[in-house]
Each structure stands twice: as structure tokens, then as C-alpha cells.
Design a protein around this motif. Structure first.
Motif, short mmCIF file in Angstrom:
data_model
loop_
_atom_site.label_atom_id
_atom_site.label_comp_id
_atom_site.label_asym_id
_atom_site.label_seq_id
_atom_site.Cartn_x
_atom_site.Cartn_y
_atom_site.Cartn_z
N TRP A 71 0.85 -1.18 0.00
CA TRP A 71 0.00 0.00 0.00
C TRP A 71 0.89 1.22 0.00
CZ3 TRP A 71 -5.10 0.06 3.08
CH2 TRP A 71 -5.84 -1.08 2.79
N PRO A 72 0.56 2.19 -0.81
CA PRO A 72 1.35 3.43 -0.79
C PRO A 72 1.17 4.15 0.55
CG PRO A 72 0.02 3.30 -2.78
CD PRO A 72 -0.39 2.17 -1.89
N LEU A 73 2.16 4.88 0.97
CA LEU A 73 2.14 5.55 2.27
C LEU A 73 1.01 6.56 2.36
CD1 LEU A 73 3.68 5.49 4.88
CD2 LEU A 73 5.20 7.24 4.00
N GLY A 74 0.69 7.24 1.29
CA GLY A 74 -0.40 8.21 1.29
C GLY A 74 -1.74 7.55 1.59
N VAL A 75 -1.98 6.39 1.02
CA VAL A 75 -3.23 5.68 1.25
C VAL A 75 -3.31 5.25 2.72
CG1 VAL A 75 -4.54 3.60 0.68
CG2 VAL A 75 -3.41 4.90 -1.14
N LEU A 76 -2.21 4.77 3.27
CA LEU A 76 -2.20 4.37 4.68
C LEU A 76 -2.50 5.57 5.58
CD1 LEU A 76 0.80 1.90 4.89
CD2 LEU A 76 -1.62 1.37 5.02
N GLY A 77 -1.95 6.72 5.25
CA GLY A 77 -2.21 7.93 6.03
C GLY A 77 -3.67 8.34 5.96
N ALA A 78 -4.25 8.25 4.78
CA ALA A 78 -5.66 8.61 4.61
C ALA A 78 -6.56 7.66 5.39
CB ALA A 78 -6.03 8.60 3.13
N VAL A 79 -6.27 6.37 5.33
CA VAL A 79 -7.06 5.39 6.07
C VAL A 79 -6.94 5.64 7.57
CG1 VAL A 79 -7.25 2.92 6.65
CG2 VAL A 79 -7.00 3.62 4.27
N ALA A 80 -5.75 5.91 8.05
CA ALA A 80 -5.56 6.20 9.47
C ALA A 80 -6.33 7.46 9.88
CB ALA A 80 -4.08 6.35 9.78
N GLY A 81 -6.34 8.46 9.01
CA GLY A 81 -7.09 9.69 9.30
C GLY A 81 -8.58 9.44 9.38
N VAL A 82 -9.10 8.66 8.44
CA VAL A 82 -10.53 8.35 8.42
C VAL A 82 -10.90 7.55 9.67
CG1 VAL A 82 -12.31 7.02 7.23
CG2 VAL A 82 -10.77 8.50 5.93
N VAL A 83 -10.11 6.59 10.04
CA VAL A 83 -10.38 5.78 11.23
C VAL A 83 -10.33 6.67 12.47
CG1 VAL A 83 -9.49 3.92 12.69
CG2 VAL A 83 -9.63 3.61 10.22
N GLY A 84 -9.38 7.56 12.56
CA GLY A 84 -9.29 8.47 13.70
C GLY A 84 -10.50 9.38 13.79
N THR A 85 -10.94 9.89 12.62
CA THR A 85 -12.12 10.76 12.59
C THR A 85 -13.36 9.99 13.01
OG1 THR A 85 -11.11 12.02 10.80
CG2 THR A 85 -13.48 12.28 11.11
N LEU A 86 -13.53 8.78 12.51
CA LEU A 86 -14.68 7.96 12.89
C LEU A 86 -14.67 7.65 14.39
CD1 LEU A 86 -14.98 5.44 9.92
CD2 LEU A 86 -16.47 7.37 10.46
N THR A 87 -13.51 7.38 14.93
CA THR A 87 -13.40 7.11 16.37
C THR A 87 -13.79 8.35 17.17
OG1 THR A 87 -11.59 5.57 15.93
CG2 THR A 87 -11.84 6.35 18.18
N ALA A 88 -13.37 9.51 16.72
CA ALA A 88 -13.71 10.75 17.43
C ALA A 88 -15.22 11.02 17.35
CB ALA A 88 -12.94 11.91 16.83
N VAL A 89 -15.83 10.80 16.19
CA VAL A 89 -17.26 11.03 16.02
C VAL A 89 -18.05 10.07 16.90
CG1 VAL A 89 -19.16 10.88 14.38
CG2 VAL A 89 -17.04 12.05 13.73
N VAL A 90 -17.68 8.80 16.91
CA VAL A 90 -18.37 7.80 17.73
C VAL A 90 -18.20 8.17 19.20
CG1 VAL A 90 -18.33 5.39 18.47
CG2 VAL A 90 -18.25 5.96 16.05
N SER A 91 -17.04 8.58 19.59
CA SER A 91 -16.80 8.97 20.97
C SER A 91 -17.62 10.18 21.36
CB SER A 91 -15.32 9.26 21.15
OG SER A 91 -15.07 9.89 22.37
N LEU A 92 -17.81 11.11 20.44
CA LEU A 92 -18.60 12.33 20.69
C LEU A 92 -20.05 11.99 20.94
CD1 LEU A 92 -18.44 15.45 20.70
CD2 LEU A 92 -19.05 15.35 18.29
N PHE A 93 -20.60 11.05 20.15
CA PHE A 93 -22.02 10.72 20.29
C PHE A 93 -22.31 9.74 21.41
CE2 PHE A 93 -22.15 12.13 15.75
CZ PHE A 93 -22.97 13.19 15.95
N VAL A 94 -21.34 9.03 21.87
CA VAL A 94 -21.54 8.06 22.94
C VAL A 94 -21.73 8.78 24.28
CG1 VAL A 94 -20.45 6.21 24.27
CG2 VAL A 94 -20.41 6.16 21.79
N HIS A 95 -21.06 9.88 24.50
CA HIS A 95 -21.18 10.61 25.77
C HIS A 95 -22.46 11.32 25.76
CE1 HIS A 95 -17.48 9.34 27.23
NE2 HIS A 95 -16.67 10.29 26.72
#
Length: 95
Positions: A71-95
Motif C-alpha cells: 500500500w502506498p504511504l499516502g493511502v495508509l495515512g488517509a485510512v488512518a485519518g478516516v479511522v481516527g475521525t470515525l473514532t472521534a465522532v463515535v466517541s462524541l455521540f456516545v457521551h
């Protein structure tokens, strides 16, 4: 007529001639052995080069296959960013 000194010299010369002939035969035999070893070494070296070239070609093929699957490094960075954003959104709505 030959004198006893001349006969002794002739005998000594014949003995030296035999010694030289024996020595030359030994040298020729040694040279033949060295030539055979040299020929065998050249053949072994040629086989080793062929085997090494085949191995290098196989390794290059494997390396290219690995490069194609990575996998190219850019794709890995984008996937990590999306996962981090999803984790933050889920965490925001759970509280």
C-alpha cells in the motif's frame, strides 16, 4: 679411442640427460594436472554464475510482486485519518 676420462664424462652426461628427461616429464604431468584443475574451475565458475543469475532473477521477480502488493504511504495515512475521525465522532455521540 676414448680415454677413461672421456668415457666417464659421457656416462655422466647420459645420466644428466636421463635426470633432465625425468624432470621434464614430471613438470609436464604437473602442468597437465593444473590445466585440468583450471578447466574444472572455469566450468564450476560458469555454473555458479548461471545459478546466481537465476537466483537474482527470481529474487527480482519476488521483489516486484511484493512492490505491487504494498500500500502506498499516502493511502495508509488517509485510512488512518478516516479511522481516527470515525473514532472521534463515535466517541462524541456516545457521551
Amino acid at each position: 679411442m676414448t680415454t677413461p676420462g672421456e668415457a666417464a664424462v659421457a656416462v655422466e652426461l647420459e645420466r644428466l640427460r636421463g635426470a633432465v628427461s625425468t624432470g621434464l616429464a614430471e613438470v609436464k604431468g604437473s602442468l597437465a594436472v593444473l590445466l585440468e584443475r583450471s578447466t574444472r574451475t572455469e566450468q564450476d565458475l560458469a555454473r555458479l554464475r548461471e545459478d546466481t543469475d537465476k537466483e537474482i532473477t527470481a529474487l527480482k521477480t519476488d521483489l516486484e510482486a511484493l512492490k505491487a502488493r504494498r500500500w502506498p504511504l499516502g493511502v495508509l495515512g488517509a485510512v488512518a485519518g478516516v479511522v481516527g475521525t470515525l473514532t472521534a465522532v463515535v466517541s462524541l455521540f456516545v457521551h
